[in-house]
Design a protein around this motif. Structure first.
Motif, short mmCIF file in Angstrom:
data_model
loop_
_atom_site.label_atom_id
_atom_site.label_comp_id
_atom_site.label_asym_id
_atom_site.label_seq_id
_atom_site.Cartn_x
_atom_site.Cartn_y
_atom_site.Cartn_z
N ALA A 1 -10.32 -109.00 -46.74
CA ALA A 1 -10.69 -107.59 -46.58
C ALA A 1 -11.30 -107.39 -45.20
O ALA A 1 -12.06 -108.23 -44.73
CB ALA A 1 -11.68 -107.15 -47.66
N VAL A 2 -10.93 -106.29 -44.57
CA VAL A 2 -11.61 -105.85 -43.35
C VAL A 2 -12.59 -104.76 -43.76
O VAL A 2 -12.21 -103.81 -44.45
CB VAL A 2 -10.61 -105.33 -42.30
N VAL A 3 -13.84 -104.93 -43.35
CA VAL A 3 -14.90 -104.02 -43.79
C VAL A 3 -15.69 -103.52 -42.60
O VAL A 3 -15.68 -104.12 -41.52
CB VAL A 3 -15.84 -104.71 -44.80
N ARG A 4 -16.37 -102.41 -42.80
CA ARG A 4 -17.27 -101.91 -41.77
C ARG A 4 -18.42 -102.90 -41.59
O ARG A 4 -18.96 -103.42 -42.58
CB ARG A 4 -17.79 -100.53 -42.16
N ALA A 5 -18.81 -103.14 -40.35
CA ALA A 5 -19.82 -104.16 -40.07
C ALA A 5 -21.14 -103.88 -40.78
O ALA A 5 -21.85 -104.79 -41.17
CB ALA A 5 -20.04 -104.28 -38.56
N GLY A 6 -21.48 -102.63 -40.99
CA GLY A 6 -22.72 -102.28 -41.66
C GLY A 6 -22.72 -102.51 -43.15
O GLY A 6 -23.73 -102.30 -43.83
N ALA A 7 -21.60 -103.00 -43.70
CA ALA A 7 -21.51 -103.22 -45.14
C ALA A 7 -22.36 -104.39 -45.59
O ALA A 7 -22.78 -104.46 -46.75
CB ALA A 7 -20.06 -103.46 -45.55
N ASP A 8 -22.63 -105.32 -44.69
CA ASP A 8 -23.41 -106.51 -45.04
C ASP A 8 -24.88 -106.16 -45.08
O ASP A 8 -25.51 -105.91 -44.06
CB ASP A 8 -23.15 -107.61 -44.00
N THR A 9 -25.44 -106.12 -46.29
CA THR A 9 -26.85 -105.75 -46.43
C THR A 9 -27.75 -106.94 -46.68
O THR A 9 -28.92 -106.78 -46.94
CB THR A 9 -27.03 -104.73 -47.59
N GLY A 10 -27.20 -108.14 -46.62
CA GLY A 10 -28.04 -109.32 -46.78
C GLY A 10 -27.30 -110.50 -47.35
O GLY A 10 -26.20 -110.37 -47.89
N PRO A 11 -27.89 -111.69 -47.24
CA PRO A 11 -27.21 -112.92 -47.64
C PRO A 11 -27.02 -113.07 -49.15
O PRO A 11 -26.29 -113.95 -49.59
CB PRO A 11 -28.13 -114.03 -47.10
N LYS A 12 -27.65 -112.23 -49.94
CA LYS A 12 -27.49 -112.34 -51.39
C LYS A 12 -26.49 -111.32 -51.95
O LYS A 12 -26.33 -111.21 -53.17
CB LYS A 12 -28.85 -112.19 -52.09
N ASP A 13 -25.82 -110.59 -51.09
CA ASP A 13 -24.77 -109.67 -51.54
C ASP A 13 -23.71 -110.43 -52.31
O ASP A 13 -23.34 -111.54 -51.94
CB ASP A 13 -24.09 -109.00 -50.34
N THR A 14 -23.21 -109.81 -53.38
CA THR A 14 -22.12 -110.42 -54.14
C THR A 14 -20.89 -109.53 -54.21
O THR A 14 -19.89 -109.90 -54.80
CB THR A 14 -22.57 -110.72 -55.59
N ARG A 15 -20.98 -108.34 -53.61
CA ARG A 15 -19.87 -107.40 -53.71
C ARG A 15 -19.91 -106.39 -52.58
O ARG A 15 -20.93 -106.18 -51.94
CB ARG A 15 -19.93 -106.67 -55.04
#
Length: 199
Positions: free
Chosen positions: A95-109
Motif C-alpha cells: 500500500a502507498v499511504v500518506r506520510a502522516g498516516a504513521d501515528t506511532g510504532p504501535k499502530d496495527t492498521r
C-alpha cells in the motif's frame, strides 16, 4: 493432519468462535494466537495459505521500487491491515499511504483515507477476493488507486484501476506486461521482468 497444525499451531489449539453478528475490526487486535496475516472480510476471519515464491518476489519488487520512487509526502507499507469499516479489515500486499498516516510504532492498521494505492498479488486461494471482493470494498472506502497483480509464465502482469468518483467504482486504466509506467498517483517506472533480481 489437523488444520490447526497446518498453521503451526498445537493440536490443543481451538479456533476462535465468532460472536453473533461476526467479528469486528477491533477484535482482530485482541484475538490471541491468530495465524500471521489474518484478515477480516465481512465479519469473518480469513486465513491465508503459505506464500508462493512468485507472491513473495512480486511483493518484494513492488515494495522496493515504490520505496525508491515514492515522493516525500507518501510512504510504502507491505502486508499491513486497513480498517475499511466495522466488519472489514483486509491486508493489502503493498500500500502507498500518506506520510502522516504513521501515528506511532504501535499502530496495527491504516485508515482508508490515508491509503492512496492498494495492491493485491493474486494467489490460488485468493482469486475471488482479489478480483472481486477486495476491489469493491477498497473502492467503496474511497481508495483512489488499485492494482491487481497476476502471474503469467512466471512474470507479473499488473492490472491498474482508478476510482471513478461518480460511481464509487474502479475503472480499468491499463494492463501492463514487462514494464509498468504511470504518472499517477506519482511518476512510477517498474521493470516487471526484474522480479527475480535480488538487487
Amino acid at each position: 493432519m489437523s488444520a490447526a497444525r497446518d498453521y503451526g499451531l498445537g493440536d490443543d489449539f481451538e479456533w476462535p468462535r465468532p460472536p453473533e453478528g461476526g467479528w469486528t475490526a477491533d477484535d482482530l487486535d485482541a484475538l490471541p494466537n491468530l495465524p500471521p496475516h489474518t484478515e477480516l472480510i465481512d465479519g469473518s476471519l480469513v486465513f491465508v495459505s503459505p506464500q508462493t515464491s512468485f507472491h513473495m518476489r512480486t511483493i518484494r519488487l513492488l515494495d522496493s521500487v515504490l520505496l525508491d520512487q515514492v515522493p516525500d509526502e507518501f510512504d510504502v507499507y507491505r502486508e499491513f491491515t486497513v480498517t475499511l469499516d466495522r466488519y472489514n479489515r483486509p491486508e493489502p500486499d503493498v500500500a502507498v499511504v500518506r506520510a502522516g498516516a504513521d501515528t506511532g510504532p504501535k499502530d496495527t492498521r491504516l485508515l482508508p483515507e490515508d491509503v492512496v494505492l492498494a495492491v493485491e498479488v493474486v494467489s490460488e486461494d485468493s482469486v475471488a477476493r482479489d478480483r472481486d471482493t477486495k476491489p469493491r470494498k477498497y473502492a467503496a472506502a474511497g481508495i483512489p488507486h488499485f492494482w491487481r497483480v497476476e502471474q503469467n509464465e512466471g512474470l507479473p502482469v499488473v492490472y491498474v484501476y482508478e476510482l471513478d468518483p461518480a460511481t464509487h467504482a474502479y475503472g480499468m486504466a491499463g494492463i501492463h506486461h514487462d514494464k509498468l509506467t504511470l504518472t499517477v498517483p506519482f511518476p512510477i517506472d517498474i521493470d516487471l521482468t526484474a522480479i527475480n533480481r535480488r538487487r
